[in-house]
Write a protein that holds these residues in place. Sequence first.
Motif, PDB file in Angstrom:
ATOM      1  N   LEU A 128     -44.524  16.392  -4.099  1.00  0.00           N
ATOM      2  CA  LEU A 128     -43.554  16.931  -3.143  1.00  0.00           C
ATOM      3  C   LEU A 128     -42.757  18.094  -3.727  1.00  0.00           C
ATOM      4  O   LEU A 128     -42.492  18.125  -4.931  1.00  0.00           O
ATOM      5  CB  LEU A 128     -42.593  15.825  -2.694  1.00  0.00           C
ATOM      6  N   PRO A 129     -42.357  19.039  -2.863  1.00  0.00           N
ATOM      7  CA  PRO A 129     -41.535  20.155  -3.338  1.00  0.00           C
ATOM      8  C   PRO A 129     -40.182  19.654  -3.851  1.00  0.00           C
ATOM      9  O   PRO A 129     -39.700  18.608  -3.425  1.00  0.00           O
ATOM     10  CB  PRO A 129     -41.339  21.028  -2.098  1.00  0.00           C
ATOM     11  N   GLY A 130     -39.599  20.420  -4.734  1.00  0.00           N
ATOM     12  CA  GLY A 130     -38.307  20.055  -5.303  1.00  0.00           C
ATOM     13  C   GLY A 130     -37.199  19.957  -4.280  1.00  0.00           C
ATOM     14  O   GLY A 130     -36.362  19.072  -4.347  1.00  0.00           O
ATOM     15  N   GLU A 131     -37.199  20.855  -3.314  1.00  0.00           N
ATOM     16  CA  GLU A 131     -36.175  20.813  -2.282  1.00  0.00           C
ATOM     17  C   GLU A 131     -36.740  20.232  -1.004  1.00  0.00           C
ATOM     18  O   GLU A 131     -37.715  20.729  -0.461  1.00  0.00           O
ATOM     19  CB  GLU A 131     -35.621  22.217  -2.019  1.00  0.00           C
ATOM     20  N   SER A 132     -36.109  19.158  -0.550  1.00  0.00           N
ATOM     21  CA  SER A 132     -36.519  18.525   0.696  1.00  0.00           C
ATOM     22  C   SER A 132     -35.343  17.719   1.220  1.00  0.00           C
ATOM     23  O   SER A 132     -34.287  17.671   0.600  1.00  0.00           O
ATOM     24  CB  SER A 132     -37.748  17.640   0.475  1.00  0.00           C
ATOM     25  N   THR A 133     -35.547  17.083   2.356  1.00  0.00           N
ATOM     26  CA  THR A 133     -34.503  16.256   2.954  1.00  0.00           C
ATOM     27  C   THR A 133     -35.043  14.853   3.135  1.00  0.00           C
ATOM     28  O   THR A 133     -36.091  14.656   3.745  1.00  0.00           O
ATOM     29  CB  THR A 133     -34.056  16.834   4.315  1.00  0.00           C
ATOM     30  N   LYS A 134     -34.328  13.886   2.585  1.00  0.00           N
ATOM     31  CA  LYS A 134     -34.711  12.482   2.679  1.00  0.00           C
ATOM     32  C   LYS A 134     -34.052  11.868   3.905  1.00  0.00           C
ATOM     33  O   LYS A 134     -32.831  11.935   4.056  1.00  0.00           O
ATOM     34  CB  LYS A 134     -34.272  11.732   1.418  1.00  0.00           C
ATOM     35  N   ILE A 135     -34.881  11.261   4.765  1.00  0.00           N
ATOM     36  CA  ILE A 135     -34.388  10.611   5.968  1.00  0.00           C
ATOM     37  C   ILE A 135     -34.800   9.150   5.895  1.00  0.00           C
ATOM     38  O   ILE A 135     -35.995   8.844   5.858  1.00  0.00           O
ATOM     39  CB  ILE A 135     -34.960  11.281   7.231  1.00  0.00           C
ATOM     40  N   GLU A 136     -33.819   8.269   5.834  1.00  0.00           N
ATOM     41  CA  GLU A 136     -34.094   6.841   5.758  1.00  0.00           C
ATOM     42  C   GLU A 136     -33.750   6.196   7.087  1.00  0.00           C
ATOM     43  O   GLU A 136     -32.680   6.433   7.639  1.00  0.00           O
ATOM     44  CB  GLU A 136     -33.277   6.190   4.653  1.00  0.00           C
ATOM     45  N   LEU A 137     -34.661   5.369   7.583  1.00  0.00           N
ATOM     46  CA  LEU A 137     -34.474   4.676   8.859  1.00  0.00           C
ATOM     47  C   LEU A 137     -34.470   3.173   8.650  1.00  0.00           C
ATOM     48  O   LEU A 137     -35.294   2.642   7.907  1.00  0.00           O
ATOM     49  CB  LEU A 137     -35.599   5.029   9.828  1.00  0.00           C
ATOM     50  N   ILE A 138     -33.553   2.517   9.331  1.00  0.00           N
ATOM     51  CA  ILE A 138     -33.471   1.056   9.326  1.00  0.00           C
ATOM     52  C   ILE A 138     -33.353   0.611  10.774  1.00  0.00           C
ATOM     53  O   ILE A 138     -32.561   1.175  11.540  1.00  0.00           O
ATOM     54  CB  ILE A 138     -32.248   0.556   8.530  1.00  0.00           C
ATOM     55  N   LYS A 139     -34.145  -0.386  11.148  1.00  0.00           N
ATOM     56  CA  LYS A 139     -34.049  -0.965  12.491  1.00  0.00           C
ATOM     57  C   LYS A 139     -33.062  -2.121  12.433  1.00  0.00           C
ATOM     58  O   LYS A 139     -33.222  -3.037  11.630  1.00  0.00           O
ATOM     59  CB  LYS A 139     -35.408  -1.443  12.978  1.00  0.00           C
ATOM     60  N   ASN A 140     -32.045  -2.063  13.274  1.00  0.00           N
ATOM     61  CA  ASN A 140     -31.011  -3.095  13.305  1.00  0.00           C
ATOM     62  C   ASN A 140     -31.412  -4.244  14.240  1.00  0.00           C
ATOM     63  O   ASN A 140     -32.280  -4.079  15.096  1.00  0.00           O
ATOM     64  CB  ASN A 140     -29.683  -2.474  13.756  1.00  0.00           C
ATOM     65  N   ASN A 189     -30.009  -5.471  16.774  1.00  0.00           N
ATOM     66  CA  ASN A 189     -29.775  -5.225  18.204  1.00  0.00           C
ATOM     67  C   ASN A 189     -30.716  -4.164  18.782  1.00  0.00           C
ATOM     68  O   ASN A 189     -30.588  -3.782  19.935  1.00  0.00           O
ATOM     69  CB  ASN A 189     -28.321  -4.827  18.452  1.00  0.00           C
ATOM     70  N   GLY A 190     -31.679  -3.682  17.973  1.00  0.00           N
ATOM     71  CA  GLY A 190     -32.638  -2.690  18.451  1.00  0.00           C
ATOM     72  C   GLY A 190     -32.242  -1.253  18.163  1.00  0.00           C
ATOM     73  O   GLY A 190     -33.051  -0.349  18.299  1.00  0.00           O
ATOM     74  N   SER A 191     -30.994  -1.028  17.778  1.00  0.00           N
ATOM     75  CA  SER A 191     -30.582   0.327  17.403  1.00  0.00           C
ATOM     76  C   SER A 191     -31.162   0.662  16.032  1.00  0.00           C
ATOM     77  O   SER A 191     -31.708  -0.194  15.345  1.00  0.00           O
ATOM     78  CB  SER A 191     -29.053   0.434  17.389  1.00  0.00           C
ATOM     79  N   ARG A 192     -31.059   1.930  15.653  1.00  0.00           N
ATOM     80  CA  ARG A 192     -31.520   2.378  14.340  1.00  0.00           C
ATOM     81  C   ARG A 192     -30.335   2.972  13.578  1.00  0.00           C
ATOM     82  O   ARG A 192     -29.443   3.562  14.178  1.00  0.00           O
ATOM     83  CB  ARG A 192     -32.569   3.481  14.453  1.00  0.00           C
ATOM     84  N   THR A 193     -30.380   2.833  12.269  1.00  0.00           N
ATOM     85  CA  THR A 193     -29.425   3.531  11.422  1.00  0.00           C
ATOM     86  C   THR A 193     -30.211   4.516  10.590  1.00  0.00           C
ATOM     87  O   THR A 193     -31.257   4.185  10.027  1.00  0.00           O
ATOM     88  CB  THR A 193     -28.666   2.551  10.513  1.00  0.00           C
ATOM     89  N   LEU A 194     -29.721   5.729  10.567  1.00  0.00           N
ATOM     90  CA  LEU A 194     -30.413   6.839   9.908  1.00  0.00           C
ATOM     91  C   LEU A 194     -29.477   7.452   8.889  1.00  0.00           C
ATOM     92  O   LEU A 194     -28.291   7.624   9.150  1.00  0.00           O
ATOM     93  CB  LEU A 194     -30.783   7.863  10.986  1.00  0.00           C
ATOM     94  N   SER A 195     -30.007   7.769   7.718  1.00  0.00           N
ATOM     95  CA  SER A 195     -29.224   8.528   6.738  1.00  0.00           C
ATOM     96  C   SER A 195     -30.018   9.751   6.329  1.00  0.00           C
ATOM     97  O   SER A 195     -31.244   9.715   6.248  1.00  0.00           O
ATOM     98  CB  SER A 195     -28.871   7.667   5.518  1.00  0.00           C
ATOM     99  N   ILE A 196     -29.299  10.847   6.133  1.00  0.00           N
ATOM    100  CA  ILE A 196     -29.909  12.130   5.759  1.00  0.00           C
ATOM    101  C   ILE A 196     -29.283  12.558   4.442  1.00  0.00           C
ATOM    102  O   ILE A 196     -28.061  12.641   4.317  1.00  0.00           O
ATOM    103  CB  ILE A 196     -29.638  13.206   6.829  1.00  0.00           C
ATOM    104  N   LYS A 197     -30.156  12.847   3.454  1.00  0.00           N
ATOM    105  CA  LYS A 197     -29.668  13.255   2.132  1.00  0.00           C
ATOM    106  C   LYS A 197     -30.553  14.386   1.608  1.00  0.00           C
ATOM    107  O   LYS A 197     -31.786  14.297   1.676  1.00  0.00           O
ATOM    108  CB  LYS A 197     -29.741  12.099   1.137  1.00  0.00           C
ATOM    109  N   PRO A 198     -29.960  15.430   1.055  1.00  0.00           N
ATOM    110  CA  PRO A 198     -30.779  16.458   0.427  1.00  0.00           C
ATOM    111  C   PRO A 198     -31.383  15.936  -0.875  1.00  0.00           C
ATOM    112  O   PRO A 198     -30.786  15.136  -1.571  1.00  0.00           O
ATOM    113  CB  PRO A 198     -29.787  17.600   0.161  1.00  0.00           C
ATOM    114  N   VAL A 199     -32.601  16.396  -1.165  1.00  0.00           N
ATOM    115  CA  VAL A 199     -33.278  16.055  -2.419  1.00  0.00           C
ATOM    116  C   VAL A 199     -33.475  17.356  -3.164  1.00  0.00           C
ATOM    117  O   VAL A 199     -33.967  18.332  -2.610  1.00  0.00           O
ATOM    118  CB  VAL A 199     -34.651  15.396  -2.155  1.00  0.00           C
ATOM    119  N   LYS A 200     -33.066  17.398  -4.406  1.00  0.00           N
ATOM    120  CA  LYS A 200     -33.227  18.620  -5.207  1.00  0.00           C
ATOM    121  C   LYS A 200     -33.968  18.328  -6.467  1.00  0.00           C
ATOM    122  O   LYS A 200     -33.968  17.308  -7.010  1.00  0.00           O
ATOM    123  CB  LYS A 200     -31.862  19.218  -5.512  1.00  0.00           C
TER     124      LYS A 200
END
Length: 137
Positions: A112-124, A126-137
Motif C-alpha cells: 500500500l502507498p504511504g499516504e492513505s485513509t483508513k476507514i474502519e466500520l463496525i455494525k452495531n 441496533n443495525g446502525s454503523r459506526t465509522l472512523s476515518i484516520k489518515p495513514v502516513k
Amino acid sequence: MELTYTLQELPEVAEKVLTGSSSKTLLFYGEMGTGKTTLIKQIAKNLGVVDSVSSPTFSIVNEHLLDNEKLYHYDFYRLESLDEALDIGIEDYLYSGHWNFVEWPEKVEDLLPGESTKIELIKNENGSRTLSIKPVK
C-alpha cells in the motif's frame, strides 16, 4: 473523525468520508457484513460513477470511469498471497494517481502507498454503523 449512522444517512456519510479523506486511497476495514461495499457504492456515486458498482470478490479489482478520472475498487478477501496481487499489477493501479478503494487491505499492507485513509466500520446491535476515518502516513 468518528460517526454513527443508519443506511438512510449514507449519502451524507459518503460525502463526509470524501471531505475527511487526506488521500485518494481509501482502506476499508471491518468484519464481513459491516457495510464496506455498501459505503463504497455510495462514495462512488457521490464521485459521479454512473455504472453499477459491485464487489470485485472474484475479479479482485473493478475499474469505474469518472469524468477525466478512474476509480479502482479492490476486494482482497479471497487473496491467498501477495504474489496474486502483484500478478494483477496492483502497484500500477495503486500508484496511478486515481482513486483506490481497498476492501481487506490488511492482506496487502506491504504494497500500500504511504499516504492513505483508513476507514474502519463496525455494525452495531441496533443495525446502525459506526465509522472512523484516520489518515495513514
